[in-house]
Write a protein that holds these residues in place. Structure first.
Motif, PDB file in Angstrom:
ATOM      1  N   GLN A 162      25.722 -12.832   5.260  1.00 32.69           N
ATOM      2  CA  GLN A 162      24.504 -13.723   5.084  1.00 32.69           C
ATOM      3  C   GLN A 162      23.248 -12.520   4.836  1.00 32.69           C
ATOM      4  O   GLN A 162      23.284 -11.646   5.712  1.00 32.69           O
ATOM      5  N   LEU A 163      21.981 -13.099   4.334  1.00 34.88           N
ATOM      6  CA  LEU A 163      20.996 -12.301   4.221  1.00 34.88           C
ATOM      7  C   LEU A 163      19.923 -12.760   5.476  1.00 34.88           C
ATOM      8  O   LEU A 163      19.846 -13.828   5.790  1.00 34.88           O
ATOM      9  N   TYR A 164      19.256 -11.648   5.972  1.00 34.78           N
ATOM     10  CA  TYR A 164      18.292 -11.990   7.004  1.00 34.78           C
ATOM     11  C   TYR A 164      17.295 -11.059   6.776  1.00 34.78           C
ATOM     12  O   TYR A 164      17.238  -9.952   6.083  1.00 34.78           O
ATOM     13  N   HIS A 165      16.303 -11.469   7.225  1.00 39.91           N
ATOM     14  CA  HIS A 165      14.858 -11.073   7.206  1.00 39.91           C
ATOM     15  C   HIS A 165      14.574 -10.052   8.212  1.00 39.91           C
ATOM     16  O   HIS A 165      15.124 -10.055   9.345  1.00 39.91           O
ATOM     17  N   TRP A 166      13.980  -8.660   7.834  1.00 39.17           N
ATOM     18  CA  TRP A 166      14.016  -7.469   8.710  1.00 39.17           C
ATOM     19  C   TRP A 166      12.829  -7.940   9.480  1.00 39.17           C
ATOM     20  O   TRP A 166      12.416  -7.271  10.831  1.00 39.17           O
ATOM     21  N   HIS A 167      12.016  -9.022   9.462  1.00 36.45           N
ATOM     22  CA  HIS A 167      10.572  -9.370  10.305  1.00 36.45           C
ATOM     23  C   HIS A 167      11.087  -9.630  11.612  1.00 36.45           C
ATOM     24  O   HIS A 167      10.659  -9.221  12.517  1.00 36.45           O
ATOM     25  N   TYR A 168      12.414 -10.370  11.936  1.00 34.63           N
ATOM     26  CA  TYR A 168      12.644 -10.670  13.208  1.00 34.63           C
ATOM     27  C   TYR A 168      13.272  -9.455  14.175  1.00 34.63           C
ATOM     28  O   TYR A 168      12.858  -9.460  15.204  1.00 34.63           O
ATOM     29  N   GLY A 205       7.188  -5.931   9.496  1.00 34.16           N
ATOM     30  CA  GLY A 205       8.095  -6.755   9.317  1.00 34.16           C
ATOM     31  C   GLY A 205       7.480  -7.887   8.524  1.00 34.16           C
ATOM     32  O   GLY A 205       7.979  -8.401   7.338  1.00 34.16           O
ATOM     33  N   CYS A 206       6.370  -8.215   8.607  1.00 32.18           N
ATOM     34  CA  CYS A 206       5.449  -9.280   7.774  1.00 32.18           C
ATOM     35  C   CYS A 206       5.387  -8.908   6.419  1.00 32.18           C
ATOM     36  O   CYS A 206       5.529  -9.525   5.569  1.00 32.18           O
ATOM     37  N   PHE A 207       4.988  -7.544   6.148  1.00 39.78           N
ATOM     38  CA  PHE A 207       5.329  -6.831   5.151  1.00 39.78           C
ATOM     39  C   PHE A 207       6.628  -6.854   4.251  1.00 39.78           C
ATOM     40  O   PHE A 207       6.525  -7.292   2.924  1.00 39.78           O
ATOM     41  N   PRO A 260       3.389 -15.955   5.579  1.00 35.97           N
ATOM     42  CA  PRO A 260       1.651 -16.309   5.133  1.00 35.97           C
ATOM     43  C   PRO A 260       0.880 -15.153   5.118  1.00 35.97           C
ATOM     44  O   PRO A 260      -0.123 -15.439   5.838  1.00 35.97           O
ATOM     45  N   VAL A 261       1.048 -13.940   5.227  1.00 35.55           N
ATOM     46  CA  VAL A 261       0.295 -12.713   5.317  1.00 35.55           C
ATOM     47  C   VAL A 261       0.249 -12.126   4.232  1.00 35.55           C
ATOM     48  O   VAL A 261       0.418 -10.851   4.053  1.00 35.55           O
ATOM     49  N   TYR A 262      -0.294 -12.698   3.102  1.00 37.71           N
ATOM     50  CA  TYR A 262      -0.472 -12.344   1.907  1.00 37.71           C
ATOM     51  C   TYR A 262      -1.872 -12.646   1.178  1.00 37.71           C
ATOM     52  O   TYR A 262      -2.198 -13.743   1.493  1.00 37.71           O
ATOM     53  N   GLY A 263      -2.487 -12.103   0.300  1.00 39.35           N
ATOM     54  CA  GLY A 263      -3.673 -12.229  -0.522  1.00 39.35           C
ATOM     55  C   GLY A 263      -3.517 -13.128  -1.593  1.00 39.35           C
ATOM     56  O   GLY A 263      -2.716 -13.478  -2.207  1.00 39.35           O
ATOM     57  N   LEU A 264      -4.956 -13.252  -2.096  1.00 39.07           N
ATOM     58  CA  LEU A 264      -5.086 -13.833  -3.393  1.00 39.07           C
ATOM     59  C   LEU A 264      -4.736 -12.855  -4.567  1.00 39.07           C
ATOM     60  O   LEU A 264      -4.583 -11.561  -4.276  1.00 39.07           O
ATOM     61  N   LEU A 294      -1.873  -7.849   2.449  1.00 38.97           N
ATOM     62  CA  LEU A 294      -2.889  -7.997   3.455  1.00 38.97           C
ATOM     63  C   LEU A 294      -2.077  -7.160   4.761  1.00 38.97           C
ATOM     64  O   LEU A 294      -2.768  -6.786   5.480  1.00 38.97           O
ATOM     65  N   ALA A 295      -0.714  -7.670   5.125  1.00 38.06           N
ATOM     66  CA  ALA A 295       0.011  -7.057   5.969  1.00 38.06           C
ATOM     67  C   ALA A 295      -0.245  -5.517   5.995  1.00 38.06           C
ATOM     68  O   ALA A 295      -0.315  -4.686   6.958  1.00 38.06           O
ATOM     69  N   LEU A 296       0.036  -4.853   4.637  1.00 36.72           N
ATOM     70  CA  LEU A 296      -0.334  -3.358   4.550  1.00 36.72           C
ATOM     71  C   LEU A 296      -1.631  -2.815   4.855  1.00 36.72           C
ATOM     72  O   LEU A 296      -1.848  -1.930   5.475  1.00 36.72           O
ATOM     73  N   TYR A 297      -2.681  -3.806   4.333  1.00 32.98           N
ATOM     74  CA  TYR A 297      -3.949  -3.519   4.936  1.00 32.98           C
ATOM     75  C   TYR A 297      -4.251  -3.503   6.380  1.00 32.98           C
ATOM     76  O   TYR A 297      -4.872  -2.519   7.055  1.00 32.98           O
ATOM     77  N   GLU A 298      -3.578  -4.373   7.080  1.00 29.39           N
ATOM     78  CA  GLU A 298      -3.807  -4.439   8.355  1.00 29.39           C
ATOM     79  C   GLU A 298      -2.958  -3.183   9.115  1.00 29.39           C
ATOM     80  O   GLU A 298      -3.383  -2.765  10.153  1.00 29.39           O
ATOM     81  N   MET A 299      -1.973  -2.721   8.480  1.00 28.21           N
ATOM     82  CA  MET A 299      -1.271  -1.447   9.021  1.00 28.21           C
ATOM     83  C   MET A 299      -2.281  -0.280   9.062  1.00 28.21           C
ATOM     84  O   MET A 299      -2.272   0.383   9.753  1.00 28.21           O
TER      85      MET A 299
END
Length: 244
Positions: A14-20, A133-135, A142-146, A165-170
């Motif tokens: 199974q595939l899982y997100h690293w976000h968690y 994780g968000c990146f 929903p942490v992405y931009g236009l 945007l996640a990268l910008y916040e980092m």
């Protein structure tokens, strides 16, 4: 080699997100860093009261993060469910709700001393780790931009170059860490470091929100915008003192 979003790992087929994983790592690192930093200072708040304050912050953050997140998309209120409420969260609401939770608990237990300074560095580090994780989730979070032609624009999984945007916040968290490390020996009133962090973080979130495909809540501003404006009003005296 280009990164393909979302970045996932496989476990038992199974595939899982690293976000968690990064969410847990952010929480664990923030807590451990808080206890490490607290060893080197004289804390005027007792261990028992500090525990109550932390519980107030956690409970307030739990509620605030969900409420502000739900209000990010006002149309979702028509189909509000426990599942949707549980899955929706934002750090802006977490900080805002945590602030309310702390102030309510402090009034209840009779603590008048500012209590936030020791949390600043742990929060910044935890936010940085959490945003990794968000990146990694690309447009699944929903942490992405236009769409953009900016040189930092990236394909986050939908074939469109967007503001990461996640990268910008980092990057911004690294800047804040440098700022607060630079003023660690500066004489400031108790609690002012936390106030400064809140103002700087919410200022960033207010501005960066315009690079998101956000849903207006009122007067063409989103719930994130209004949360930031509330913080600016709440800390008006501090901002005025710092500016003047």
């Amino acid at each position: 080699m280009l990164v393909k979003f979302p970045v996932q790992f496989e476990l038992f087929g199974q595939l899982y997100h690293w976000h968690y994983i990064f969410e847990l790592l952010a929480f664990f690192t923030g807590v451990r860093l808080y206890y490490y930093l607290r060893k080197g200072i004289h804390d005027p708040i007792s261990d028992e009261n500090r525990l109550w304050i932390m519980l107030g912050a956690m409970f307030g953050a739990l509620i605030g993060s969900r409420v502000v997140a739900i209000l990010e998309d006002p149309e979702s209120l028509a189909n509000l469910s426990f599942s949707l409420l549980y899955q929706s969260k934002t750090i802006v609401g977490g900080l805002l709700g945590g602030l309310f939770g702390v102030e309510l608990i402090k009034k209840y237990i009779g603590v008048n001393t500012a209590s936030g300074d020791v949390y600043v560095i742990p929060i910044i580090v935890a936010l940085f780790i959490g945003r990794i994780g968000c990146f990694s989730m690309g447009i699944d979070e929903p942490v992405y931009g236009l769409p953009t032609t900016f040189f930092l624009g990236m394909d986050l999984g939908d074939g469109i170059r967007r503001h990461p945007l996640a990268l910008y916040e980092m990057m911004y968290m690294v800047l804040l860490l440098m700022i607060f490390n630079g003023i660690r020996h500066r004489s400031m009133r108790n609690g002012e470091r936390f106030k400064l962090f809140m103002v700087l973080y919410f200022l960033y979130r207010f501005l960066i929100e315009f690079l998101k495909p956000y849903h207006p809540l009122f007067l063409a501003l989103s719930s994130i915008h209004w949360s930031a404006l509330f913080i600016f009003l709440y800390y008006y005296k501090f901002i005025r003192r710092m500016v003047l």
